[in-house]
Design a protein around this motif. Structure first.
Motif, short mmCIF file in Angstrom:
data_model
loop_
_atom_site.label_atom_id
_atom_site.label_comp_id
_atom_site.label_asym_id
_atom_site.label_seq_id
_atom_site.Cartn_x
_atom_site.Cartn_y
_atom_site.Cartn_z
N THR A 17 0.81 -1.05 0.03
CA THR A 17 -0.01 -0.10 0.03
C THR A 17 0.83 1.31 -0.04
OG1 THR A 17 -0.05 -0.16 2.42
CG2 THR A 17 -1.97 -1.20 1.16
N GLY A 18 0.25 2.39 -0.22
CA GLY A 18 0.87 3.62 -0.37
C GLY A 18 0.07 4.82 -0.11
N MET A 19 0.12 6.06 0.46
CA MET A 19 -0.71 6.87 0.83
C MET A 19 -0.03 8.54 0.71
SD MET A 19 -1.32 9.45 3.44
CE MET A 19 0.00 8.87 4.55
N ALA A 20 -0.81 9.31 0.15
CA ALA A 20 -0.42 10.57 0.03
C ALA A 20 -1.52 11.58 0.48
CB ALA A 20 0.12 11.02 -1.37
N LYS A 21 -1.14 12.71 1.15
CA LYS A 21 -2.21 13.79 1.60
C LYS A 21 -1.95 15.12 1.54
CE LYS A 21 -3.51 13.15 5.61
NZ LYS A 21 -3.98 12.62 6.84
N MET A 22 -2.64 16.00 1.62
CA MET A 22 -2.45 17.26 1.66
C MET A 22 -3.65 18.19 2.25
SD MET A 22 -0.47 20.09 1.21
CE MET A 22 0.84 19.43 -0.27
N THR A 23 -3.25 19.01 3.22
CA THR A 23 -4.25 19.65 4.12
C THR A 23 -4.59 21.02 3.26
OG1 THR A 23 -2.65 20.74 5.47
CG2 THR A 23 -3.77 18.69 6.22
N LYS A 24 -6.02 21.41 3.51
CA LYS A 24 -6.47 22.62 2.79
C LYS A 24 -5.49 23.98 3.65
CE LYS A 24 -10.42 25.40 1.90
NZ LYS A 24 -11.86 25.68 1.97
N ASP A 25 -5.32 24.87 2.82
CA ASP A 25 -4.59 26.16 3.18
C ASP A 25 -3.54 25.75 4.34
OD1 ASP A 25 -6.77 27.57 1.88
OD2 ASP A 25 -7.96 27.44 3.66
N GLY A 26 -2.88 24.76 3.72
CA GLY A 26 -1.69 24.47 4.89
C GLY A 26 -1.77 24.16 6.19
N GLY A 27 -3.10 23.91 6.62
CA GLY A 27 -3.34 23.63 7.86
C GLY A 27 -2.56 22.37 8.58
N ARG A 28 -2.66 22.43 9.93
CA ARG A 28 -1.89 21.34 10.37
C ARG A 28 -2.80 19.98 10.62
NH1 ARG A 28 -0.84 21.25 15.14
NH2 ARG A 28 -2.20 23.09 15.87
N ILE A 29 -4.18 20.14 10.42
CA ILE A 29 -4.89 19.11 10.91
C ILE A 29 -6.02 18.83 9.33
CG2 ILE A 29 -6.93 18.19 12.20
CD1 ILE A 29 -5.81 19.72 14.37
N SER A 30 -5.91 17.46 8.92
CA SER A 30 -6.63 17.21 7.87
C SER A 30 -8.02 16.76 8.51
CB SER A 30 -5.97 16.10 7.12
OG SER A 30 -6.89 15.76 6.10
N GLY A 31 -9.24 17.05 7.61
CA GLY A 31 -10.32 16.43 8.12
C GLY A 31 -10.61 15.03 7.40
N ASP A 32 -9.54 14.43 6.56
CA ASP A 32 -9.50 13.13 6.23
C ASP A 32 -8.87 12.16 7.15
OD1 ASP A 32 -10.79 14.30 4.04
OD2 ASP A 32 -8.94 14.14 2.94
N ASN A 33 -9.21 10.96 7.31
CA ASN A 33 -8.66 9.84 8.22
C ASN A 33 -8.67 8.69 7.47
OD1 ASN A 33 -7.57 10.29 10.95
ND2 ASN A 33 -9.32 11.59 10.91
N PHE A 34 -7.67 7.86 7.48
CA PHE A 34 -7.50 6.63 6.68
C PHE A 34 -7.04 5.37 7.55
CE2 PHE A 34 -3.28 8.55 6.45
CZ PHE A 34 -2.59 7.31 6.48
N SER A 35 -7.04 4.09 6.90
CA SER A 35 -6.40 3.02 7.84
C SER A 35 -6.30 2.27 7.01
CB SER A 35 -7.63 2.61 8.77
OG SER A 35 -7.33 1.63 9.36
N PHE A 36 -5.10 1.30 7.00
CA PHE A 36 -4.75 -0.01 6.44
C PHE A 36 -4.98 -1.02 7.66
CE2 PHE A 36 -2.25 2.77 3.76
CZ PHE A 36 -3.14 2.88 2.79
#
Length: 766
Positions: free
Chosen positions: A553-572
Motif C-alpha cells: 500500500t501507499g498513501m499521500a495527503k495534503m491539507t487545505k490552506d496549509g493547515g496542520r490538521i486534515s479532516g480526512d482519516n484513513f486506515s490499512f
C-alpha cells in the motif's frame, strides 16, 4: 537425537535383512522398504547401502548391479522432482519406484530366453513395490518418529508386523548350538506385539510370522500355531511380564503337540529360551502396554463437537433475545410529521376548558350560540397552527363580538400549539432514538449469529494429518506434545500445537511453518503474535494457512490552506492472514471538527472489524451511533475496500464517498456512489460492489478534495485517463503521482483536504 539416531540404525539393520528377502528370484520387498525409508530426506545413503548390502549376500553380481541401478535411478528422479515440488506425496514416490523397477526388470527380461515370463514377473514386481511401499511407510514412520507410550493406529501396527515378517524372512537359516535365529526372531516379535498392543494385534503378528516361516520351512500349520501364540501373549499381559512369558512358553509346548506335522525340537527350545531371556531383560520403557480398545482421539473430537454445539445453542438464545428486544423497540417507534386531528381536538378542549369555564359569558357563547362559537374557536386554532399566530381582525365577526377574552384566547392558542409542536419534535426525536437502538440491538443479534458460525470446528482430517505433521517435525528435531487442527467457517485451517526443540536447538517459527506446510500440503505461516523462535521449553504455537496473494500500500495527503490538521482519516487494517481492509473517511468541512468526525468513524471501524464484526454490521452500528449523538449532528463519508487475499475478490463499499479507480494494465474502471454520508438517517442506502483482482492490479481511492482540484466537467474521466497512463509499480509512487497531478492542475492550491490511498495486488510466488 540419540533416540532417533538409534531408531535409524535399527531401521538400517532391518534393511540389510529385508534386502535378503528374495521371492521367486525377485526382490520387491527390499526395493519397497528402501523407497519407504528413502522418503525421509535424512539417512538416504545409509538405507541404500544397507539394502544393497543385504542383496549382495543372496544375489549374483549381475542382479546386485541391476538393483543398484534401479535404486540409483529412483533416488535421482525423486531428488529432481523434490527440487521443483518441495515434497512429494507417498503415492508419487511409490509410483516412481514401482515404474522404474518394472521398466528395468522388463528390459532385463527381454535379453533372456523366456522373455514372456520375465516380462510378467517384472510387471508383478512393479505392482508389488507400489503396494508394499504404502504398507511399509506406515510402519517406518511409527518406528522412527513415534514417542514412548504413543498409541499407534491399526495400519501402523499391521505395517510393523509386515516389516517384522519381512525381516524374519531375510534372516539366514543358521542353527548354532541348538539355537535358531529365525525362530527366535519370530517368537520374540509375536510376544512383544501381543504383550504391548493386545491379543488382536498379537494374532496379526503371529499370522505374518507364521506365513513367513511356512514359506521358509514349508510347514503351513505354523500359521495357526503362531496366531494362537499371539493371542496368548495379549490375553495374559495384564498379569505381568513373568506370568506372560511362563504361559507363553507353556503354550509353545502344548500347541506344538496339537499340530501333528510340527515338531518341537532342541532348536525350538533354544529359540524359546532366547526369546524369554531377551523379553525379561528388556527395559520397562520399551514394554509400555498401550490400550487400543478405545479411540480417545475420536472421543475428544466428539466432546469438542458437542461443546461447540452447546455454545452455538446458547449464542442462538442470546441472539433471539436481542432480536425480540429490537422488535419491541420497533413496535413503539412511531414518528408523526404534524399534529393529527385528534391532537388538535384535545388541544381545543383543553383551551376552551381553561379559558371559558369560569367566564361570565360562557353560557351565551357555548349554549345559546354554540355552533358559531365552535366555528370561530376552531378557525383560530387552524390559523395559529398554520401561520403561528392570527390577527384580531382575522377572527370571525360573530366570535369576536361575543368573546370578552379574545386577545387572551389568541395568545393562549399560540402558546398551546407551540408547546404541542415542541412535544411533537421531542417525541419524533425519541422515536428516532428508539429506532436507532432497535437497529443496534438487531445488529448485535446478527453479530452473535455470525460469531456462532465462526466457532472453530475440528477438521475431518485431523487424526491422520496430525501424525504426519508430528513425524515431519520430529525428523527436524521438533517435539510436539499436543496438537489440534481446527477449521474456520471459510474452510481455512489453523494448527495449534505445544512444541519444543531437542537439546538446546533453536528453530525459527518460519522454518517450522515451512515444515508443517510440507506435511500438510498447504502453504503455512506463523500466526500474528506467535513467537519467532522455538526453544527447548514447551510453548504454544499457531500456524495458519498463508494466502495466495499479497498487497502493498501507499498513501499521500495534503491539507487545505496549509493547515496542520486534515479532516480526512484513513486506515490499512489486516484483521487476519487472508484479508486487507482499506478505509478512507472524509469529515464534513475541514479542520479539527472534521478530523474528529472522520477519526471517530475510522477508529470504530477498526475496533469492530478487529473484533470480528462483519463490515455491514460495523457500518450499521456506526451509523446508528452517529444518529444518536444528541449534542449535534455528525456526518462523515466512508469509503471501504476489502480485499480477500485467498480468492482475489475485492469488495467496495461507498457511503457518501468519492470515486475509486481499479487499474488493470492500461484499463481503468471507475466506481462511483451517490449515497448519503453516515449519521444522516437511520436507514442507510448503500451497496457492496465486488470485483475480481488479478496479478498486477491496483486500487486507488481518493477523497472529494482530489476530484475538486480537477478542472472541467469530466473530472473522474480525466483522472481515469491519467491513472491508465501510469507505468510505475510502486503503490506509494502512484499515490504521490495522483496527488501531485491534482495539485498541479489547481496551481498547487488545495481546494479541500486531499488524501489518496493506493494498493498493489500481486500473486505470491511458490
Amino acid at each position: 537425537m540419540k533416540e532417533i539416531s538409534m531408531r535409524k540404525i535399527i531401521v538400517n539393520l532391518m534393511g540389510v535383512m529385508i534386502g535378503r528377502a528374495v521371492f521367486a528370484g525377485i526382490n520387491p520387498i527390499g526395493i519397497a522398504f528402501f523407497t519407504a525409508v528413502y522418503i525421509d530426506k535424512k539417512g538416504r545413503l545409509a538405507i541404500l547401502i544397507s539394502v544393497l548390502l543385504g542383496m549382495a549376500t543372496v544375489y549374483p553380481v549381475t542382479e546386485v548391479v541391476k538393483y543398484s541401478i534401479v535404486m540409483a535411478v529412483i533416488a535421482i528422479i525423486v531428488i529432481l522432482l523434490e527440487y521443483s515440488n518441495k515434497r512429494l506425496p507417498i503415492g508419487a514416490v511409490a509410483g516412481v519406484s514401482g515404474g522404474v523397477t518394472m521398466f528395468m526388470s522388463i528390459a532385463n527380461g527381454l535379453l533372456k530366453v523366456n522373455a514372456k515370463d520375465y516380462i510378467l514377473m517384472g510387471i508383478a514386481e512393479g505392482i508389488a513395490i507400489f503396494a508394499l511401499t504404502f504398507i511399509f511407510r506406515k510402519g517406518v514412520e511409527a518406528i522412527v518418529f513415534s514417542t514412548k507410550g504413543q498409541a499407534l493406529d491399526n495400519e501402523q501396527i499391521i505395517s510393523i508386523a509386515v516389516i517384522l515378517a519381512a525381516f524374519i524372512y531375510g534372516i539366514p537359516n543358521v542353527g548354532v548350538l541348538d539355537f535358531s535365529l529365525t525362530l527366535t526372531a519370530a517368537l520374540f516379535s509375536i510376544l512383544l506385539i501381543g504383550y504391548k498392543y493386545g491379543a488382536g494385534y498379537g494374532a496379526i503378528a503371529g499370522a505374518a510370522c507364521g506365513i513367513i516361516l511356512a514359506l521358509k520351512d514349508g510347514q503351513i500349520n505354523q500359521i495357526g500355531l503362531m496366531c494362537m501364540l499371539g493371542i496368548i501373549a495379549g490375553t495374559f499381559r495384564e498379569l505381568g511380564r513373568l506370568f506372560t512369558i511362563a504361559v507363553y512358553s507353556v503354550g509353545v509346548f502344548f500347541l506344538s503337540d496339537l499340530y501333528q506335522n510340527y515338531k518341537f525340537d532342541l532348536n525350538s527350545l533354544g529359540a524359546l529360551v532366547s526369546t524369554a531371556a531377551i523379553f525379561l531383560l528388556m527395559p520397562k520403557s520399551l514394554l509400555l502396554k498401550i490400550d487400543l480398545a478405545r479411540d480417545e482421539s475420536q472421543e475428544d473430537v466428539f466432546v469438542k463437537q458437542n461443546i461447540q454445539n452447546i455454545a452455538r445453542g446458547k449464542l442462538k438464545d442470546f441472539s433471539s433475545s436481542f432480536h425480540n428486544l429490537s422488535d419491541t423497540f420497533t413496535s413503539i417507534t412511531e414518528k408523526k410529521g404534524k399534529l393529527s386531528k385528534k391532537d388538535k381536538s384535545e388541544l381545543f378542549d383543553e383551551l376552551t376548558e381553561q379559558l371559558c369555564k369560569d367566564c361570565t359569558n360562557c353560557d351565551t357563547c357555548w349554549k345559546t350560540n354554540f355552533y358559531e362559537t365552535y366555528q370561530g374557536a376552531h378557525h383560530i386554532m387552524e390559523e395559529v397552527d398554520k401561520n403561528g399566530t392570527i390577527a384580531v381582525s382575522e377572527v370571525p365577526v360573530d366570535f369576536a363580538g361575543r368573546c370578552i377574552q379574545l386577545e387572551r384566547y389568541v395568545v393562549e392558542a399560540r402558546r398551546v400549539l407551540e408547546v404541542a409542536k415542541l412535544n411533537l419534535a421531542w417525541n419524533n426525536r425519541l422515536a428516532e432514538s428508539r429506532e436507532a437502538i432497535a437497529g443496534q440491538l438487531n445488529e448485535v443479534a446478527n453479530i452473535i449469529d455470525d460469531f456462532s458460525m465462526d466457532l472453530y470446528k475440528t477438521s475431518d482430517t485431523s487424526e491422520g494429518m496430525q501424525k504426519r505433521i508430528i513425524y515431519q517435525l520430529k525428523e527436524y528435531h521438533i517435539i510436539v506434545s499436543r496438537m489440534a487442527i481446527l477449521e474456520k467457517r471459510n474452510n481455512k485451517q489453523e494448527i495449534f500445537m505445544i512444541a519444543r526443540t531437542e537439546k538446546g536447538r533453536c528453530i525459527t517459527t518460519k522454518e517450522a511453518a515451512q515444515l508443517v506446510g510440507d506435511a500438510f500440503g498447504k502453504r503455512m505461516r506463523p500466526a500474528d503474535g506467535c513467537k519467532n523462535v522455538l526453544t527447548k521449553e514447551f510453548e504454544t504455537f499457531v500456524f495458519v494457512e498463508d494466502a495466495d496473494y499479497k498487497v502493498f500500500t501507499g498513501m499521500a495527503k495534503m491539507t487545505k490552506d496549509g493547515g496542520r490538521i486534515s479532516g480526512d482519516n484513513f486506515s490499512f487494517l489486516y484483521p487476519d492472514s487472508g484479508m486487507v481492509v482499506m478505509t478512507l473517511a472524509d469529515g464534513m468541512g475541514t479542520g479539527e471538527t472534521a478530523f474528529e468526525e472522520s477519526e471517530y468513524v475510522v477508529d470504530l471501524l477498526e475496533q469492530f472489524i478487529e473484533a470480528g464484526f462483519r463490515k455491514e454490521s460495523a457500518i450499521n452500528l456506526i451509523n446508528s451511533i452517529l444518529v444518536l449523538k444528541a449534542e449535534e449532528q455528525s456526518f462523515s463519508t466512508i469509503d471501504m475496500t476489502v480485499i480477500n487475499l485467498f480468492t482475489g475478490v475485492c469488495d467496495i463499499i461507498k457511503i457518501g464517498a468519492s470515486t475509486t479507480f481499479i487499474k488493470r494494465s492500461k484499463e481503468v474502471e471507475t466506481i462511483n456512489s451517490n449515497t448519503l454520508p453516515v449519521g444522516v438517517i437511520n436507514h442507510m442506502d448503500y451497496e457492496t460492489i465486488s470485483r475480481k483482482l488479478s496479478d498486477g492490479d491496483f486500487v486507488v481511492m481518493v477523497t472529494d478534495g482530489v476530484i475538486d482540484c480537477i478542472p472541467g466537467e469530466e473530472k473522474e474521466q480525466f483522472l481515469e485517463e491519467f491513472i491508465s497512463e501510469l507505468r510505475m509499480n510502486n503503490p506509494q509512487e502512484i499515490a504521490n503521482a495522483v496527488l501531485n497531478q491534482a495539485l498541479e492542475l489547481n496551481g498547487w492550491v488545495p481546494k479541500d483536504d486531499m488524501t489518496v490511498l493506493a494498493a498493489g495486488f500481486w500473486k505470491k510466488l511458490n
